[in-house]
Write a protein that holds these residues in place. Structure first.
Motif, short mmCIF file in Angstrom:
data_model
loop_
_atom_site.label_atom_id
_atom_site.label_comp_id
_atom_site.label_asym_id
_atom_site.label_seq_id
_atom_site.Cartn_x
_atom_site.Cartn_y
_atom_site.Cartn_z
N ALA A 26 22.29 48.41 72.78
CA ALA A 26 23.11 49.05 72.31
C ALA A 26 22.70 50.15 71.24
CB ALA A 26 24.31 48.63 71.37
N PRO A 27 23.37 51.55 71.42
CA PRO A 27 22.66 52.50 70.72
C PRO A 27 22.69 52.22 69.22
CG PRO A 27 24.56 53.22 71.67
CD PRO A 27 24.32 51.98 72.14
N MET A 28 23.34 51.82 68.69
CA MET A 28 23.36 51.39 67.02
C MET A 28 22.50 50.34 66.58
SD MET A 28 25.80 49.85 68.40
CE MET A 28 27.29 50.87 68.60
N SER A 71 22.17 36.84 56.81
CA SER A 71 23.42 36.35 56.07
C SER A 71 24.74 36.86 56.97
CB SER A 71 23.55 36.27 54.75
OG SER A 71 23.34 37.95 54.35
N PHE A 72 24.72 38.23 57.59
CA PHE A 72 25.58 38.68 58.23
C PHE A 72 25.65 38.35 59.43
CE2 PHE A 72 27.77 42.33 60.50
CZ PHE A 72 29.03 42.22 59.90
N SER A 73 24.50 38.60 60.28
CA SER A 73 24.46 38.47 61.73
C SER A 73 24.30 36.96 62.16
CB SER A 73 23.36 39.39 62.43
OG SER A 73 22.02 38.87 62.11
N ARG A 112 16.79 43.63 64.49
CA ARG A 112 16.52 43.77 63.20
C ARG A 112 17.90 44.37 62.64
NH1 ARG A 112 12.96 47.49 61.24
NH2 ARG A 112 13.11 48.75 63.11
N THR A 113 18.56 45.28 63.37
CA THR A 113 19.56 45.96 62.49
C THR A 113 20.98 45.39 62.56
OG1 THR A 113 20.05 47.26 64.63
CG2 THR A 113 18.44 48.22 62.91
N THR A 114 21.14 44.36 63.32
CA THR A 114 22.45 43.58 63.43
C THR A 114 22.92 42.96 62.12
OG1 THR A 114 21.24 41.62 64.39
CG2 THR A 114 22.42 43.10 65.99
N ASN A 115 21.76 42.87 61.19
CA ASN A 115 22.18 42.21 60.10
C ASN A 115 22.81 43.36 59.00
OD1 ASN A 115 22.65 39.66 58.52
ND2 ASN A 115 20.98 40.59 57.15
N GLY A 128 19.58 41.01 70.50
CA GLY A 128 19.57 41.28 69.15
C GLY A 128 20.67 40.49 68.50
N PHE A 129 21.60 39.64 68.91
CA PHE A 129 22.40 38.75 68.56
C PHE A 129 21.97 37.17 68.60
CE2 PHE A 129 24.59 42.80 68.99
CZ PHE A 129 25.27 42.89 67.74
#
Ligand code: SF4
Ligand code: SF4
Lengths: 187, 184
Positions: free
Chosen positions: A61-63, A148-150, A68-71, A139-140
């Motif tokens: 996904a573009p974002m 802690s978030f993802s 690494r960024t899912t969190n 990434g999930f």
């Protein structure tokens, strides 16, 4: 800062020559033939999808950059869990869902041909995919406590990629060669 | 500028053909305007038509349309929602009681309640525009799918785009006369 200026396009004087014996794009490659490979690319069909299963495809996904960024709370806000895309027609005739057809937003589990399991993940019933494949954004489905978030959001395509194929010519790996079965996630 | 005998009419033109749905506009806005975690001043809508494999898709970057006939303004009991410079619709936070009459009145879902109690939405980045800059979303967009400017200035990007391309409005039957145009 000053470096040596090299032409990068035709307008800047770049010579349009390739590093092949003919200095052209070679559709027929004598070098490949000499090395014992097909000199012309030959289509090798992928393995057939086993009945009741789907070819697992994954992408970005573009974002989200890799896993690494899912969190990240801001980027995670734009997409906080992935969904498993399934063709609308395929969803209507999905085995095990006869009583209550699969809808977008229902949570399902994915199990691959080797018994690897991931989920629960939301289904996305869509026309935007062919009927014999399902798709996951990479990434999930993290399990690491530090995320802690993802952590525990969505499914991990990595966990379901227990097999891969190697390109016999250049050694690249093909990872979309796994198959998954879809079952309803226990509430 | 030679012709000053017009009233400024700020508008945005969004090219559904260029947009790839990357949401950079959403992030640029959040960063610029300090939008809280669960709030959004702009967002992406993806619409698919047809059956596989005969499909078409439209991606829109949506936000408050700064309607010329804005129901959020007429339904606001305190005067917090009001028309301002360039025909934009703004919210006076000090006057807003968070009653949400405007949220119910807006047909586009453009407003959210800020955790601090007032209602918030896109401001067309007036704090940047008055300094000569464009909006954060326009500047962030990597595909140049967004344009902002004065519709009454024939040399503006928005006027030129609307002149040369086919465009549509969302829910024109609501009579809100939105100022966000979508190129199709
Ligand atoms: S889009 Fe909604 S919030 Fe914006 S001006 Fe129109 S009615 Fe008001
Ligand atoms: S930044 Fe531009 S391309 Fe990306 S979603 Fe927004 S409008 Fe579309």
């Amino acid at each position: 800062m000053k470096g040596k200026i090299v032409p990068v396009c035709e307008e800047e004087g770049l010579e349009l020559l390739f590093g092949t014996p003919s200095e052209k794009i070679e559709l027929y490659s004598q070098a490949l033939a000499d090395a014992g490979f097909d000199p012309l690319p030959e289509f090798t069909p992928p393995d057939e999808v086993p009945p009741g299963m789907f070819r697992l495809l994954s992408g970005r996904a573009p974002m989200h950059t890799f896993g690494r960024t899912t969190n990240n709370r801001v980027l995670g806000g734009l997409m906080s869990e992935n969904e498993v895309w399934i063709n609308a027609r395929a969803a209507r005739s999905l085995a095990g869902f006869e009583e209550k057809p699969l809808k977008s937003g229902d949570y399902v589990m994915l199990v691959n041909q080797d018994g690897a399991k991931s989920g629960p993940v939301k289904a996305k019933v869509t026309e935007r995919i062919r009927g014999d494949a399902v798709y996951l954004v990479h990434g999930f489905g993290h399990t690491a406590k530090g995320l802690s978030f993802s952590r525990n959001r969505g499914a991990s395509d990595s966990a379901l990629t227990t097999r891969f194929k190697v390109d016999p010519v250049m050694g690249g790996t093909g990872m979309n060669v796994n198959f998954v079965r879809i079952s309803r996630a226990e509430a | 500028m030679l012709f000053k005998n017009y009233r400024t009419r700020y508008a945005m033109v969004m090219d559904t053909r260029r947009c790839v749905g990357c949401q950079t506009c959403v992030l640029a806005c959040k960063a610029e305007n300090g939008v809280p975690v669960n709030g959004y001043r702009d967002w992406i809508v993806t619409e698919t038509k047809g059956e596989f494999p005969h499909l078409s898709m439209e991606i829109r970057s949506e936000r408050c349309m700064h309607c010329t006939n804005a129901p959020c303004v007429t339904n606001c009991p305190t005067g917090a929602s009001h028309f301002a410079k360039g025909g934009t619709v703004q919210i006076d936070r000090a006057l807003c009681t968070g009653c949400k009459a405007c949220v119910a009145a807006c047909p586009y879902g453009a407003r959210y309640v800020h955790p601090d109690g007032y209602v918030d939405k896109c401001s067309f980045c007036m704090h940047r525009v008055t300094k000569g800059a464009s909006t954060a979303c326009v500047e962030g967009c990597p595909t140049k799918a967004l344009a902002f400017g004065d519709l009454n200035d024939p040399s503006s990007d928005v006027a030129r785009l609307l002149h040369s391309r086919t465009s549509k409005l969302l829910s024109p039957e609501e009579g809100t006369e939105p100022n966000l145009y979508f190129l199709v």
